[in-house]
Design a protein around this motif. Structure first.
Motif, mmCIF file in Angstrom:
data_model
loop_
_atom_site.group_PDB
_atom_site.id
_atom_site.type_symbol
_atom_site.label_atom_id
_atom_site.label_comp_id
_atom_site.label_asym_id
_atom_site.label_seq_id
_atom_site.Cartn_x
_atom_site.Cartn_y
_atom_site.Cartn_z
ATOM 1 N N ASP A 16 -2.545 -0.871 -15.792
ATOM 2 C CA ASP A 16 -3.150 0.240 -16.112
ATOM 3 C C ASP A 16 -3.826 0.261 -17.258
ATOM 4 N N PRO A 17 -4.242 1.447 -17.304
ATOM 5 C CA PRO A 17 -5.440 2.131 -18.551
ATOM 6 C C PRO A 17 -4.403 2.533 -19.896
ATOM 7 N N ILE A 18 -5.231 1.803 -21.119
ATOM 8 C CA ILE A 18 -4.441 1.790 -21.930
ATOM 9 C C ILE A 18 -4.325 3.417 -21.859
ATOM 10 N N PRO A 19 -3.548 3.641 -22.208
ATOM 11 C CA PRO A 19 -3.718 5.666 -22.974
ATOM 12 C C PRO A 19 -3.966 5.493 -24.678
ATOM 13 N N ASP A 20 -5.318 6.876 -24.690
ATOM 14 C CA ASP A 20 -5.245 7.391 -25.664
ATOM 15 C C ASP A 20 -4.250 7.531 -26.730
ATOM 16 N N GLY A 21 -4.619 7.111 -28.468
ATOM 17 C CA GLY A 21 -3.508 6.715 -28.940
ATOM 18 C C GLY A 21 -3.168 6.292 -30.050
ATOM 19 N N GLU A 22 -1.912 6.304 -30.571
ATOM 20 C CA GLU A 22 -1.771 5.056 -31.980
ATOM 21 C C GLU A 22 -1.198 4.136 -31.145
ATOM 22 N N HIS A 23 -1.078 2.911 -31.066
ATOM 23 C CA HIS A 23 -0.662 1.006 -30.685
ATOM 24 C C HIS A 23 -0.382 1.096 -31.872
ATOM 25 N N THR A 24 1.171 -0.019 -31.904
ATOM 26 C CA THR A 24 1.016 -0.862 -32.961
ATOM 27 C C THR A 24 1.099 -2.029 -32.108
ATOM 28 N N CYS A 25 -0.588 -2.770 -33.377
ATOM 29 C CA CYS A 25 -0.796 -3.935 -32.652
ATOM 30 C C CYS A 25 -0.512 -5.290 -33.782
ATOM 31 N N ILE A 26 -1.074 -6.178 -33.619
ATOM 32 C CA ILE A 26 -0.862 -7.449 -34.190
ATOM 33 C C ILE A 26 -2.014 -7.662 -34.368
ATOM 34 N N VAL A 27 -3.365 -8.624 -35.412
ATOM 35 C CA VAL A 27 -4.028 -8.541 -35.611
ATOM 36 C C VAL A 27 -4.242 -9.781 -35.091
ATOM 37 N N ASN A 28 -5.087 -11.131 -34.251
ATOM 38 C CA ASN A 28 -5.110 -12.069 -33.543
ATOM 39 C C ASN A 28 -6.015 -12.768 -33.704
ATOM 40 N N SER A 29 -7.525 -12.523 -34.560
ATOM 41 C CA SER A 29 -8.357 -13.391 -34.704
ATOM 42 C C SER A 29 -9.715 -12.456 -34.510
ATOM 43 N N SER A 30 -10.732 -12.835 -35.227
ATOM 44 C CA SER A 30 -12.066 -12.152 -35.391
ATOM 45 C C SER A 30 -12.611 -13.140 -35.670
ATOM 46 N N ALA A 31 -13.748 -13.171 -35.322
ATOM 47 C CA ALA A 31 -15.089 -13.837 -35.522
ATOM 48 C C ALA A 31 -16.133 -13.228 -35.639
ATOM 49 N N TRP A 32 -17.466 -13.551 -35.490
ATOM 50 C CA TRP A 32 -19.062 -13.552 -35.319
ATOM 51 C C TRP A 32 -19.305 -13.744 -34.485
ATOM 52 N N LYS A 33 -20.164 -12.814 -32.981
ATOM 53 C CA LYS A 33 -20.950 -13.360 -32.912
ATOM 54 C C LYS A 33 -22.157 -12.440 -32.709
ATOM 55 N N ASP A 34 -23.034 -13.008 -31.324
ATOM 56 C CA ASP A 34 -24.554 -12.079 -31.869
ATOM 57 C C ASP A 34 -23.907 -11.099 -30.757
ATOM 58 N N SER A 35 -24.765 -10.008 -30.852
ATOM 59 C CA SER A 35 -25.357 -9.341 -29.533
ATOM 60 C C SER A 35 -26.869 -9.623 -29.072
ATOM 61 N N ALA A 36 -26.621 -8.766 -27.677
ATOM 62 C CA ALA A 36 -27.821 -8.853 -27.118
ATOM 63 C C ALA A 36 -29.291 -7.980 -27.751
ATOM 64 N N TRP A 59 -10.289 -4.713 -28.328
ATOM 65 C CA TRP A 59 -11.492 -5.717 -29.084
ATOM 66 C C TRP A 59 -11.709 -4.261 -29.811
ATOM 67 N N ASP A 60 -12.292 -4.765 -30.788
ATOM 68 C CA ASP A 60 -12.915 -3.469 -32.099
ATOM 69 C C ASP A 60 -14.245 -4.552 -32.556
ATOM 70 N N ARG A 61 -15.637 -3.886 -32.404
ATOM 71 C CA ARG A 61 -16.818 -4.858 -32.471
ATOM 72 C C ARG A 61 -17.430 -4.057 -32.937
ATOM 73 N N LEU A 62 -17.188 -4.311 -34.337
ATOM 74 C CA LEU A 62 -18.291 -4.134 -35.868
ATOM 75 C C LEU A 62 -20.058 -4.713 -35.878
ATOM 76 N N ASN A 63 -21.036 -3.896 -35.089
ATOM 77 C CA ASN A 63 -22.560 -4.117 -34.964
ATOM 78 C C ASN A 63 -22.728 -4.087 -36.985
ATOM 79 N N LEU A 64 -22.046 -4.885 -37.874
ATOM 80 C CA LEU A 64 -22.629 -4.912 -38.844
ATOM 81 C C LEU A 64 -24.174 -5.676 -39.309
#
Length: 163
Positions: A16-36, A59-64
């Motif tokens: 089911d879609p994750i509903p709008d709102g706040e969710h308690t989360c754990i940070v799993n990882s982060s990585a630099w990636k190339d954008s299209a 996933w959060d993707r920050l276009n730095l």
């Protein structure tokens, strides 16, 4: 016993879609990636901790690095909020320092606010967008002891760094 039996009864997974709102989360990882578009983004992977959606990923993707100045501004604002949540106490001078800081957040909890938004170029497709990351408030008894002063910091021991 076979490696895989397609007739095996498997427990269903909740998609089911994750509903709008706040969710308690754990940070799993982060990585630099190339954008299209030829830039780079920092991808932060979270997993929901507890509740009906436990284990689901966000996933959060920050276009730095991007041609679009507005995308970069939004990404920098999101990264600044993330850094404040995890008490980054000094400017990060280069991508290696940023990645070192990011890896120090892996396994830590936070609140992630998400919103389901239709894509502008295809309104039938919905994206789960991270709107905010904030500190998970701890009960008084569970709050950690105050951080040590800088003179007690051993730069070779990442567990003792001030951020």
């Amino acid at each position: 016993m076979p490696f895989f039996d397609p007739h095996e009864e498997l427990a269903g997974t909740n998609y089911d879609p994750i509903p709008d709102g706040e969710h308690t989360c754990i940070v799993n990882s982060s990585a630099w990636k190339d954008s299209a578009s030829g830039g780079n983004y920092l991808e932060i992977e979270f997993s929901i901790f507890g509740g009906q959606f436990e284990g689901r990923m966000i996933w959060d993707r920050l276009n730095l690095v991007n041609k679009n100045d507005m995308a970069v501004q939004i990404a920098r604002e999101g990264l600044a909020r993330f850094c404040r949540v995890f008490e980054c106490t000094q400017p990060l001078e280069n991508p290696q320092e940023l990645q070192s800081f990011m890896s120090s957040t892996w396994g830590k909890k936070c609140l992630v606010k998400v919103k389901n938004q239709p894509r502008k170029n295809n309104p039938d497709q919905i994206d789960l967008v991270v709107k905010n990351v904030r500190r998970l408030e701890q009960p008084e008894a569970a709050k950690p002891a105050p951080k040590s002063s800088k003179k007690d910091v051993d730069p070779k021991d990442p567990d003792k760094l001030p951020f």
